[in-house]
Design a protein around this motif. Structure first.
Motif, mmCIF file in Angstrom:
data_model
loop_
_atom_site.group_PDB
_atom_site.id
_atom_site.type_symbol
_atom_site.label_atom_id
_atom_site.label_comp_id
_atom_site.label_asym_id
_atom_site.label_seq_id
_atom_site.Cartn_x
_atom_site.Cartn_y
_atom_site.Cartn_z
ATOM 1 N N ILE A 57 0.860 -1.196 0.000
ATOM 2 C CA ILE A 57 0.000 0.000 0.000
ATOM 3 C C ILE A 57 0.887 1.235 0.000
ATOM 4 N N ARG A 58 0.668 2.097 -0.978
ATOM 5 C CA ARG A 58 1.436 3.339 -1.067
ATOM 6 C C ARG A 58 0.857 4.378 -0.116
ATOM 7 N N ASP A 59 1.647 5.393 0.165
ATOM 8 C CA ASP A 59 1.217 6.435 1.099
ATOM 9 C C ASP A 59 -0.081 7.107 0.671
ATOM 10 N N ASN A 60 -0.333 7.132 -0.649
ATOM 11 C CA ASN A 60 -1.568 7.759 -1.147
ATOM 12 C C ASN A 60 -2.759 6.794 -1.138
ATOM 13 N N GLY A 61 -2.555 5.579 -0.597
ATOM 14 C CA GLY A 61 -3.629 4.593 -0.500
ATOM 15 C C GLY A 61 -3.715 3.629 -1.666
ATOM 16 N N GLN A 62 -2.930 3.864 -2.694
ATOM 17 C CA GLN A 62 -2.969 2.989 -3.866
ATOM 18 C C GLN A 62 -2.458 1.590 -3.520
ATOM 19 N N GLU A 63 -3.185 0.569 -3.936
ATOM 20 C CA GLU A 63 -2.762 -0.813 -3.720
ATOM 21 C C GLU A 63 -1.985 -1.294 -4.935
ATOM 22 N N VAL A 64 -0.812 -1.830 -4.685
ATOM 23 C CA VAL A 64 0.062 -2.299 -5.757
ATOM 24 C C VAL A 64 0.603 -3.683 -5.386
ATOM 25 N N VAL A 65 1.359 -4.251 -6.313
ATOM 26 C CA VAL A 65 2.059 -5.512 -6.058
ATOM 27 C C VAL A 65 3.545 -5.285 -6.296
ATOM 28 N N VAL A 66 4.355 -5.729 -5.357
ATOM 29 C CA VAL A 66 5.807 -5.632 -5.483
ATOM 30 C C VAL A 66 6.347 -7.009 -5.837
#
Length: 305
Positions: A57-66
């Motif tokens: 989860i990025r600081d702006n709330g965006q959900e991503v995959v690493v």
């Protein structure tokens, strides 16, 4: 601190040797690097095999995959394939650091796999739609591995086990290598392929979307085989494979004879890959060898030895 599963750690050591040990020793620093650079928090990983893959989860709330990989040719091929398939039914790259083996990907939500679809005909039609959007004609600039690499893999197995190994017999190996050689000699049009497209590499986001391409250059018919081999019943495979093949051939305008020949070849190869790693193998993959051979005999005659 993220604790890696012991079986995953052992896999990395077994596959990558000293390079794997070095990567594991620097793993926590790599996690910190990702969290700082992309302003995100990495959560517990998904089930791991050969790469570290985890939601974040990025600081702006965006959900991503690493996705973290040891930078090898396989990793570079995946990146190139993702770029070829950009804008198609393929997961999107948000950012990456190629030298460090890092890819930040869009997270597909709800994210359930195509394998969760019980209606096999529907699942096959969904897969066909994705295949149709992904495949692009081969370009001279591509550095992706060619289908000949798969032939070399099969020939290596024959050289290492001239008497066969496990259920794979010498006559079976010779028939597969001869079929492979003949298919390549025909010089059919080649495409940029996913290379590992199956029920577990297609996820539901806003639409059904492919993930984890290996990247390969070869015939379209070949790229269907991994899908055909997956999520098969333990017995009576032929009716399921016949329906799947009919759907794929009709929807994608494929050459059914060549598809069956590639199916035979790749079923042998997949079983060989398993036997190279251990004495175990996928029973459905092995049984499929004989189903592809029978379907070919019923419609086009016996496979040449």
């Amino acid at each position: 601190m993220l604790i890696l599963p012991k079986n995953y750690v052992q896999t990395i050591k077994n596959v990558h040797k000293e390079k794997g040990e070095e990567w594991l020793n620097k793993f926590q620093d790599l996690i910190k690097y990702c969290e700082i650079k992309w302003k995100l928090t990495i959560l517990d990983p998904f089930e791991l095999s050969y790469n570290f893959v985890a939601p974040a989860i990025r600081d702006n709330g965006q959900e991503v995959v690493v996705k973290l990989s040891i930078p090898t040719n396989a990793f570079f091929s995946e990146v190139e394939a993702l770029q070829y398939f950009a804008g198609k039914d393929m997961v999107s790259i948000i950012d990456m650091d190629i030298n460090k083996g890092i890819i930040i990907l869009d997270r597909l939500l709800p994210g359930h796999m195509l394998a969760s679809i019980e209606d096999d005909e529907l699942a096959t039609k969904i897969a066909a739609t994705i295949m149709d959007t992904l495949w692009v004609k081969e370009t001279q600039s591509t550095k992706l591995p060619q289908i000949e690499e798969r032939e070399k893999s099969l020939l290596r197995f024959l050289n290492n086990y001239p008497e066969g190994k496990g259920p794979i017999t010498t006559p079976m190996l010779h028939k597969a290598t001869n079929t492979f050689r003949r298919l390549l000699a025909d010089g059919k049009d080649r495409y940029i392929l996913h290379g590992d497209l199956h029920h577990y590499n297609i996820l539901k986001g806003e639409k059904w979307t492919a993930i984890d391409p290996k990247g390969l250059v070869g015939e379209r018919e070949y790229d269907t085989i991994q899908f055909l081999l997956n999520k098969l019943p333990e017995s009576d495979l032929e009716p399921v494979l016949k329906v799947r093949i009919e759907i794929l051939v009709n929807r994608l305008e494929l050459d059914e004879k060549r598809l069956l020949e590639w199916g035979f070849v790749h079923s042998v190869l997949s079983t060989c890959w398993s036997l190279e790693e251990s004495n175990d193998y996928n029973i459905a993959f092995y049984k499929s060898i004989f189903v592809f051979e029978k379907l070919h005999k019923d419609k086009f005659g016996r496979l040449e030895c």
